[in-house]
Write a protein that holds these residues in place. Structure first.
Motif, PDB file in Angstrom:
ATOM      1  N   HIS A  59       0.794  -1.228   0.000  1.00 13.75           N
ATOM      2  CA  HIS A  59       0.000   0.000   0.000  1.00 13.75           C
ATOM      3  C   HIS A  59       0.828   1.281   0.000  1.00 13.75           C
ATOM      4  N   ALA A  75       1.150   1.955  -3.574  1.00 16.67           N
ATOM      5  CA  ALA A  75      -0.209   2.014  -4.119  1.00 16.67           C
ATOM      6  C   ALA A  75      -0.880   3.342  -3.810  1.00 16.67           C
ATOM      7  N   HIS A 116      -8.285   0.873  -6.706  1.00 18.50           N
ATOM      8  CA  HIS A 116      -7.400   0.731  -5.549  1.00 18.50           C
ATOM      9  C   HIS A 116      -6.609  -0.574  -5.608  1.00 18.50           C
ATOM     10  N   ALA A 122      -3.756  -0.635  -8.089  1.00 16.63           N
ATOM     11  CA  ALA A 122      -2.572   0.034  -7.547  1.00 16.63           C
ATOM     12  C   ALA A 122      -1.883  -0.857  -6.509  1.00 16.63           C
ATOM     13  N   VAL A 123      -2.665  -1.555  -5.692  1.00 21.39           N
ATOM     14  CA  VAL A 123      -2.096  -2.462  -4.702  1.00 21.39           C
ATOM     15  C   VAL A 123      -1.320  -3.585  -5.380  1.00 21.39           C
ATOM     16  N   GLY A 152       1.922  -2.308  -6.148  1.00 20.33           N
ATOM     17  CA  GLY A 152       2.623  -2.133  -4.874  1.00 20.33           C
ATOM     18  C   GLY A 152       3.108  -3.442  -4.285  1.00 20.33           C
TER      19      GLY A 152
END
Length: 357
Positions: free
Chosen positions: A241, A244, A258, A261-262, A265
């Motif tokens: 995160h 992210a 979300h 993006a994680v 990450g």
């Protein structure tokens, strides 16, 4: 129906996972409420709001519908919910129901935490991603400087997870949710991770999805019970995160889901972990799985290294303006390490090169 019980510092609450639960909300209420205020977003409301409204007498149930997307975790949407609650005459014996994904859950939960110094609320997640955010009582809105920077720890009175609502998810939402399941697997056990790596997320059977969700929720619930306010091991749930949240803030909320993006990450965290601890982790297995399941893997964002580093330093986990990351010494062996700007810049550059290859 499956039931788990979570013990928070203020009260215990049930997590109910099953089919058709949106028609049985009354079964999960522990007391009578003076009024019910259902918060949803435009897309979810068009599908499931009427089903939920039908549980309650028309003269005591109200609704508020916010735009779909991460942009609704804002001061403006939060203020509008407070205005709507006041206009409808909600009192301290009213109940807020968050019907939707993580955005609605965070927004409505934060509204509940602060309305008249706190009223009861229930989470009704309608996405795979929200299996994570609906459990544990972290509620927040975003600031343009960073994600979830304004919020509270405020546990719900129940989590009612009607898995039938997951049939309406887009591929993007499926990707987003499964990234959080992968995160939970990485901090917990090899067998769950391998099970997910064998999953075609767009053709998963309903009973298989329910089993994945139940395992993810159990992992989250166990950690939250042990460390409710993130003073220790709950920080492990932030694996992936740090980058992210920086990506979401830098690219504009909603550009990447979300969980998308994680996913990036997580890959970055594995890359840094391998170099930091001189261990071999399933970087390539995860990369191939992300590609197979069509996660966005464009590495051009890494060109914005200085701004990404600045965003990472505003993350809630940063300490003394230094970047703190959750890493892995092995699957199920998370650790926390602090890095200088120059170290993170080095890792971002080597990560970009690794992605190109």
């Amino acid at each position: 129906m499956e039931k788990l019980l979570v013990q928070s510092s203020s009260h215990s609450y049930g997590i109910y996972i099953g089919k058709q639960l949106r028609y049985r909300i009354y079964d999960f209420l522990e007391k009578e409420y003076s009024s019910i205020f259902i918060v949803s977003d435009e897309r979810v409301a068009s599908l499931y709001l009427d089903d939920c409204l039908s549980n309650f007498p028309a003269d005591k149930v109200y609704q508020s519908v916010v735009p779909s997307g991460e942009q609704s975790k804002s001061f403006e949407a939060y203020y509008q919910l407070q205005t709507d609650a006041l206009t409808h005459g909600l009192d301290r014996n009213s109940l807020i129901i968050a019907l939707g994904g993580g955005v609605v859950g965070d927004l409505a939960g934060f509204a509940a935490a602060t309305y008249m110094r706190g009223i009861d609320y229930i989470q009704m997640p309608t996405t795979i991603l929200a299996h994570d955010s609906s459990v544990g009582g972290k509620v927040a809105i975003n600031h343009e400087i960073g994600k979830n920077l304004i919020g509270s720890f405020y546990p719900p009175k129940a989590v009612i997870y009607d898995v039938d609502t997951l049939s309406s998810l887009t591929d993007k939402e499926v990707r987003s949710g499964y990234a959080e399941l992968v995160k939970e697997a990485l901090i917990n056990k090899q067998s769950f991770f391998e099970k997910l790596m064998d999953t075609d997320i767009y053709h998963v059977r309903p009973e298989q999805l329910t089993a994945h969700l139940l395992q993810g929720v159990k992992i989250k619930a166990d950690i939250v019970e042990a460390d409710e306010r993130e003073s220790g091991m709950r920080k492990y749930l932030n694996l992936g995160h740090t980058l992210a949240h920086a990506l979401e803030a830098e690219l504009g909320y909603g550009t990447l889901a979300h969980g998308e993006a994680v996913a990036i990450g997580l890959l970055f965290a594995l890359h840094v972990s391998e170099q930091t601890y001189n261990v071999q982790l399933p970087y390539h297995a995860l990369y191939e799985w992300l590609e197979k399941n069509r996660y966005p893997m464009d590495q051009s964002y890494v060109n914005r290294m200085d701004t990404l580093i600045a965003k990472m330093k505003t993350d809630k986990k940063a300490v003394n303006h230094k970047i703190q990351m959750v890493l892995l010494k092995g699957i199920g062996k998370p650790a926390i390490k602090t890095f200088s700007d120059s170290e993170i810049k080095h890792y971002l550059q080597s990560f970009k090169e690794r992605l190109i290859v």
